[in-house]
Design a protein around this motif. Structure first.
Motif, PDB file in Angstrom:
ATOM      1  N   PHE A  77      55.324  87.017  80.718  1.00  0.00           N
ATOM      2  CA  PHE A  77      54.699  85.875  80.054  1.00  0.00           C
ATOM      3  C   PHE A  77      54.463  84.696  81.013  1.00  0.00           C
ATOM      4  CE2 PHE A  77      56.828  88.270  76.712  1.00  0.00           C
ATOM      5  CZ  PHE A  77      55.833  88.359  75.756  1.00  0.00           C
ATOM      6  N   TYR A  78      54.670  84.918  82.282  1.00  0.00           N
ATOM      7  CA  TYR A  78      54.515  83.851  83.283  1.00  0.00           C
ATOM      8  C   TYR A  78      53.151  83.150  83.233  1.00  0.00           C
ATOM      9  CZ  TYR A  78      54.031  81.700  87.928  1.00  0.00           C
ATOM     10  OH  TYR A  78      53.779  80.832  88.951  1.00  0.00           O
ATOM     11  N   PRO A  79      52.020  83.871  83.045  1.00  0.00           N
ATOM     12  CA  PRO A  79      50.723  83.179  83.051  1.00  0.00           C
ATOM     13  C   PRO A  79      50.437  82.320  81.830  1.00  0.00           C
ATOM     14  CG  PRO A  79      50.477  85.538  83.547  1.00  0.00           C
ATOM     15  CD  PRO A  79      51.846  85.338  83.010  1.00  0.00           C
ATOM     16  N   VAL A  80      51.296  82.365  80.820  1.00  0.00           N
ATOM     17  CA  VAL A  80      51.023  81.657  79.562  1.00  0.00           C
ATOM     18  C   VAL A  80      51.160  80.148  79.771  1.00  0.00           C
ATOM     19  CG1 VAL A  80      51.697  81.379  77.145  1.00  0.00           C
ATOM     20  CG2 VAL A  80      51.812  83.641  78.235  1.00  0.00           C
ATOM     21  N   MET A  81      50.134  79.397  79.327  1.00  0.00           N
ATOM     22  CA  MET A  81      50.087  77.945  79.541  1.00  0.00           C
ATOM     23  C   MET A  81      50.231  77.159  78.242  1.00  0.00           C
ATOM     24  SD  MET A  81      49.673  77.312  82.838  1.00  0.00           S
ATOM     25  CE  MET A  81      48.784  75.777  83.069  1.00  0.00           C
ATOM     26  N   PHE A  82      50.862  77.748  77.224  1.00  0.00           N
ATOM     27  CA  PHE A  82      51.058  77.022  75.970  1.00  0.00           C
ATOM     28  C   PHE A  82      52.375  77.479  75.345  1.00  0.00           C
ATOM     29  CE2 PHE A  82      48.964  80.945  74.892  1.00  0.00           C
ATOM     30  CZ  PHE A  82      49.509  81.332  73.680  1.00  0.00           C
ATOM     31  N   GLN A  83      52.858  76.706  74.396  1.00  0.00           N
ATOM     32  CA  GLN A  83      54.103  77.029  73.710  1.00  0.00           C
ATOM     33  C   GLN A  83      53.829  78.122  72.687  1.00  0.00           C
ATOM     34  OE1 GLN A  83      57.043  75.466  74.568  1.00  0.00           O
ATOM     35  NE2 GLN A  83      58.055  77.004  73.303  1.00  0.00           N
ATOM     36  N   THR A  84      54.465  79.264  72.853  1.00  0.00           N
ATOM     37  CA  THR A  84      54.210  80.384  71.960  1.00  0.00           C
ATOM     38  C   THR A  84      55.381  80.596  71.010  1.00  0.00           C
ATOM     39  OG1 THR A  84      53.884  82.788  71.862  1.00  0.00           O
ATOM     40  CG2 THR A  84      55.105  81.944  73.741  1.00  0.00           C
ATOM     41  N   ASN A  85      55.084  81.160  69.835  1.00  0.00           N
ATOM     42  CA  ASN A  85      56.147  81.493  68.883  1.00  0.00           C
ATOM     43  C   ASN A  85      56.400  82.994  68.852  1.00  0.00           C
ATOM     44  OD1 ASN A  85      53.675  82.060  67.737  1.00  0.00           O
ATOM     45  ND2 ASN A  85      54.206  81.335  65.700  1.00  0.00           N
ATOM     46  N   PHE A  86      56.207  83.636  70.003  1.00  0.00           N
ATOM     47  CA  PHE A  86      56.507  85.064  70.115  1.00  0.00           C
ATOM     48  C   PHE A  86      57.984  85.282  69.786  1.00  0.00           C
ATOM     49  CE2 PHE A  86      57.438  89.027  72.403  1.00  0.00           C
ATOM     50  CZ  PHE A  86      56.349  89.806  72.019  1.00  0.00           C
ATOM     51  N   PRO A  87      58.313  86.373  69.075  1.00  0.00           N
ATOM     52  CA  PRO A  87      59.710  86.575  68.667  1.00  0.00           C
ATOM     53  C   PRO A  87      60.685  86.585  69.845  1.00  0.00           C
ATOM     54  CG  PRO A  87      58.261  88.166  67.582  1.00  0.00           C
ATOM     55  CD  PRO A  87      57.426  87.446  68.584  1.00  0.00           C
ATOM     56  N   LEU A  88      61.868  86.054  69.601  1.00  0.00           N
ATOM     57  CA  LEU A  88      62.916  86.098  70.612  1.00  0.00           C
ATOM     58  C   LEU A  88      63.478  87.508  70.705  1.00  0.00           C
ATOM     59  CD1 LEU A  88      64.837  82.855  69.558  1.00  0.00           C
ATOM     60  CD2 LEU A  88      63.249  83.095  71.473  1.00  0.00           C
ATOM     61  N   LEU A  89      63.970  87.856  71.876  1.00  0.00           N
ATOM     62  CA  LEU A  89      64.579  89.178  72.048  1.00  0.00           C
ATOM     63  C   LEU A  89      65.723  89.395  71.071  1.00  0.00           C
ATOM     64  CD1 LEU A  89      64.674  89.500  75.936  1.00  0.00           C
ATOM     65  CD2 LEU A  89      63.354  90.905  74.354  1.00  0.00           C
ATOM     66  N   GLN A  90      66.447  88.316  70.771  1.00  0.00           N
ATOM     67  CA  GLN A  90      67.598  88.414  69.902  1.00  0.00           C
ATOM     68  C   GLN A  90      67.229  88.744  68.448  1.00  0.00           C
ATOM     69  OE1 GLN A  90      66.895  86.036  71.962  1.00  0.00           O
ATOM     70  NE2 GLN A  90      68.611  85.631  73.340  1.00  0.00           N
ATOM     71  N   GLN A  91      65.934  88.592  68.108  1.00  0.00           N
ATOM     72  CA  GLN A  91      65.515  88.909  66.742  1.00  0.00           C
ATOM     73  C   GLN A  91      65.410  90.413  66.515  1.00  0.00           C
ATOM     74  OE1 GLN A  91      62.436  85.339  66.817  1.00  0.00           O
ATOM     75  NE2 GLN A  91      62.352  86.358  64.847  1.00  0.00           N
ATOM     76  N   TYR A  92      65.431  91.162  67.592  1.00  0.00           N
ATOM     77  CA  TYR A  92      65.368  92.617  67.455  1.00  0.00           C
ATOM     78  C   TYR A  92      66.780  93.179  67.395  1.00  0.00           C
ATOM     79  CZ  TYR A  92      64.054  97.472  68.177  1.00  0.00           C
ATOM     80  OH  TYR A  92      63.871  98.823  68.025  1.00  0.00           O
ATOM     81  N   ARG A  93      67.026  94.021  66.408  1.00  0.00           N
ATOM     82  CA  ARG A  93      68.351  94.634  66.276  1.00  0.00           C
ATOM     83  C   ARG A  93      68.462  95.794  67.251  1.00  0.00           C
ATOM     84  NH1 ARG A  93      70.569  98.933  62.923  1.00  0.00           N
ATOM     85  NH2 ARG A  93      72.800  98.583  62.622  1.00  0.00           N
ATOM     86  N   SER A  94      69.327  95.626  68.230  1.00  0.00           N
ATOM     87  CA  SER A  94      69.453  96.646  69.266  1.00  0.00           C
ATOM     88  C   SER A  94      70.919  96.869  69.604  1.00  0.00           C
ATOM     89  CB  SER A  94      68.691  96.208  70.520  1.00  0.00           C
ATOM     90  OG  SER A  94      68.888  97.118  71.572  1.00  0.00           O
ATOM     91  N   GLU A  95      71.239  98.129  69.872  1.00  0.00           N
ATOM     92  CA  GLU A  95      72.599  98.462  70.285  1.00  0.00           C
ATOM     93  C   GLU A  95      72.772  98.281  71.792  1.00  0.00           C
ATOM     94  OE1 GLU A  95      74.783  99.069  68.022  1.00  0.00           O
ATOM     95  OE2 GLU A  95      73.310  99.123  66.404  1.00  0.00           O
TER      96      GLU A  95
END
Length: 570
Positions: free
Chosen positions: A344-362
């Motif tokens: 996501f380095y090239p992104v030049m705006f504040q995004t509301n993409f889900p946080l990694l922590q929102q995914y349930r993972s073992e």
């Protein structure tokens, strides 16, 4: 390049020759002599200068001591003038003018102009390093100072060059791309180059082949590169990097950045801006917003046709998912947090993409399944934001190719296609346990999980929220409701419903719902199924009208071709 209106404001101490400078330009453009104390704003003939696409307005100022003129506010470029023969004049550049502009937070590019070159004598005229000595420290202290130049308004020496420099600074600004103090590319420019490099990396292997380099050149500059040109580019990169990593059959992102840096340092900044504007960058290094506005997205050739009121959603297409998969696999089979962030380095705006922590993972590692699920969930709720984000991270794709419309849910026939979908939204409605459930979700809602290659997004609502967001707003993207037994919430919408047990594990219940969604009735009650079936077909009147119209057209066609005379071929 399209025509651009451009305002140049001339400021400086009284007596440095501002009005004489403007008179000199008028004399050259109109071929007549004129000199007055202060000029009204004048429009300069475009054909006089190197950049005729600029409609240049020159604005004179009458400067009061220790006060910035009001016209500075409307300037695109500021010409800060001083008298070469007056030490006090150039000392005031630092002590007042530049310091005041900085404190008042003016961001326009500044060109320092040394006037009255004719008073220095012939020997002094040849001392070209003099202006460099003047601006060397100014550039370090004041980031808006882009360059310095000398002229003689009396001898008409270099006055046109001053305007040419101002136009060039306006059309191809240096500050967004290059830090003169550190002699390095700006972070914003590196972000843009990263995106451009990814777009032109057609095979997604993280480097440019000779073919990809040549394709880039032809696309942006409409020019062909032969083998000697490519070899020359690689030689230049090798010289800058002091290694031979780019002498192989490819060019790296680092090599591409070095090439742009070298071009800027050789005063070829126009090349960099040609590249940026081809890839839809504005002067502030964000993408043109018109690419993501409703008018563009609803263009005939780019329009997605789906009906949210009928419960229809859009999801990422297989093509878009394959692109995202390629980006992921460049980093291996799993991602570290650092690698995830770099995508996501090239992104030049504040995004509301889900946080990694929102995914349930073992697992603590970021897997391909997790990566694609986050994208599926994000796109499901707001495909326009997802499309913008795809563009920024370097996925060059049309909106109609990035998404596909899914089935409607306003008839039983349409509902039966649900099995083809990849993303499902489950809403849990609770009366008193919302905070407890959110704590189980680590206060991150919605929660995202994957079951048998399908993505499930789980949201939590209390009764009031459910009424506002599901019933009143007709939130059509809810696929399944899980309602706590103590809730009084009811809905007239045709959404499958089951009970939620706050004493049972949440994810165990979600797994059961996932199974129900893929049964023959998809979780709908018999009453809901009958209502949906009643909406399956069209009325007898509509069918009869359609048959009558078809018969009429067929009959008309028969008589037309039977009796219409045809001309004989000559």
């Amino acid at each position: 390049m399209r025509k651009r209106d451009f305002k140049v404001v001339v400021i400086g101490d009284s007596g440095v020759g501002k009005s004489t400078f403007i008179s000199a330009l008028i004399n050259e453009s109109l071929n007549k002599l004129t000199h007055i104390d202060k000029h009204q704003p004048i429009q300069l003939p475009p054909e006089m200068f190197n950049h005729p696409q600029c409609n240049t307005t020159l604005i004179d100022t009458k400067c009061q001591p220790n006060q910035l003129p009001e016209q500075v506010r409307i300037a695109d470029v500021i010409l800060l003038m001083y008298a070469i023969d007056d030490d006090g004049s150039w000392e005031r550049l630092n002590k007042f003018w530049l310091r005041e502009l900085k404190e008042k937070e003016f961001k326009q590019p500044i060109i320092v102009v040394g006037n009255k070159l004719d008073l220095m004598g012939l020997d002094e005229d040849r001392e070209y390093c003099r202006i460099f000595k003047v601006i060397k420290q100014l550039v370090k202290d004041f980031s808006q100072v882009e360059m310095g130049i000398e002229c003689s308004s009396i001898k008409l020496q270099g006055v046109q060059d001053v305007i040419n420099c101002a136009q060039r600074t306006y059309l191809y600004p240096l500050a967004p791309l290059y830090n003169l103090v550190n002699k390095s590319l700006t972070e914003g420019f590196k972000k843009a180059l990263t995106r451009i490099f990814r777009i032109c990396d057609r095979d997604g292997d993280g480097k440019w082949s000779d073919f990809e380099l040549e394709r880039f050149q032809k696309k942006v500059f409409k020019k062909h590169l032969d083998s000697s040109d490519i070899a020359g580019i690689k030689d230049l990169i090798e010289e800058e990097l002091k290694d031979d990593s780019n002498k192989k059959s490819f060019i790296t992102l680092q090599g591409f950045m070095v090439l742009q840096k070298r071009g800027i340092e050789l005063m070829k900044i126009q090349i960099s801006w040609t590249i940026l504007r081809y890839f839809n960058y504005k002067d502030d290094l964000t993408l043109e917003e018109s690419l993501f506005q409703e008018e563009y997205l609803n263009n005939y050739n780019t329009r997605l046709k789906f009906d949210q009121n009928a419960g229809q959603t859009v999801e990422l297409s297989d093509f878009a998912l394959q692109k995202l998969k390629s980006i992921f696999l460049l980093n291996g089979q799993t991602l570290t947090q650092t690698q995830f962030n770099y995508i996501f380095y090239p992104v030049m705006f504040q995004t509301n993409f889900p946080l990694l922590q929102q995914y349930r993972s073992e697992s603590q590692q970021i897997t391909l399944t997790q990566w694609l699920a986050l994208w599926n969930a994000f796109s499901f709720f707001n495909y326009k934001d997802a499309y913008k984000l795809l563009n920024y991270i370097g996925v060059d794709i049309k909106i109609v190719d990035a998404f596909k419309e899914q089935n409607k849910k306003d008839s039983w026939y349409a509902v039966q296609k649900t099995i083809e979908r990849k993303v499902f939204h489950i809403a849990i409605i609770t009366k008193n346990n919302k905070k407890i459930l959110e704590q189980q979700f680590n206060n991150l809602s919605p929660r995202i999980t994957t079951i048998k290659s399908k993505t499930y997004v789980i949201s939590i609502y209390d009764e009031l929220q459910a009424e506002q967001q599901i019933e009143i707003s007709r939130l059509c993207i809810v696929d399944f409701l899980m309602i706590e037994s103590s809730c009084r919430f009811q809905t007239e919408q045709l959404i499958p419903i089951t009970s939620f047990n706050d004493e049972e594990d949440v994810y165990a219940q979600i797994s059961k719902v996932a199974e129900i969604i893929h049964t023959n009735n998809f979780g709908y009650s018999e009453h809901q199924i009958q209502e949906l079936k009643s909406k399956n077909g069209v009325s007898i009147i509509q069918i009869t009208s359609g048959i009558a119209l078809l018969v009429g057209l067929t009959t008309a066609g028969y008589y037309y071709f039977q009796y219409k005379p045809f001309k004989k071929s000559k």
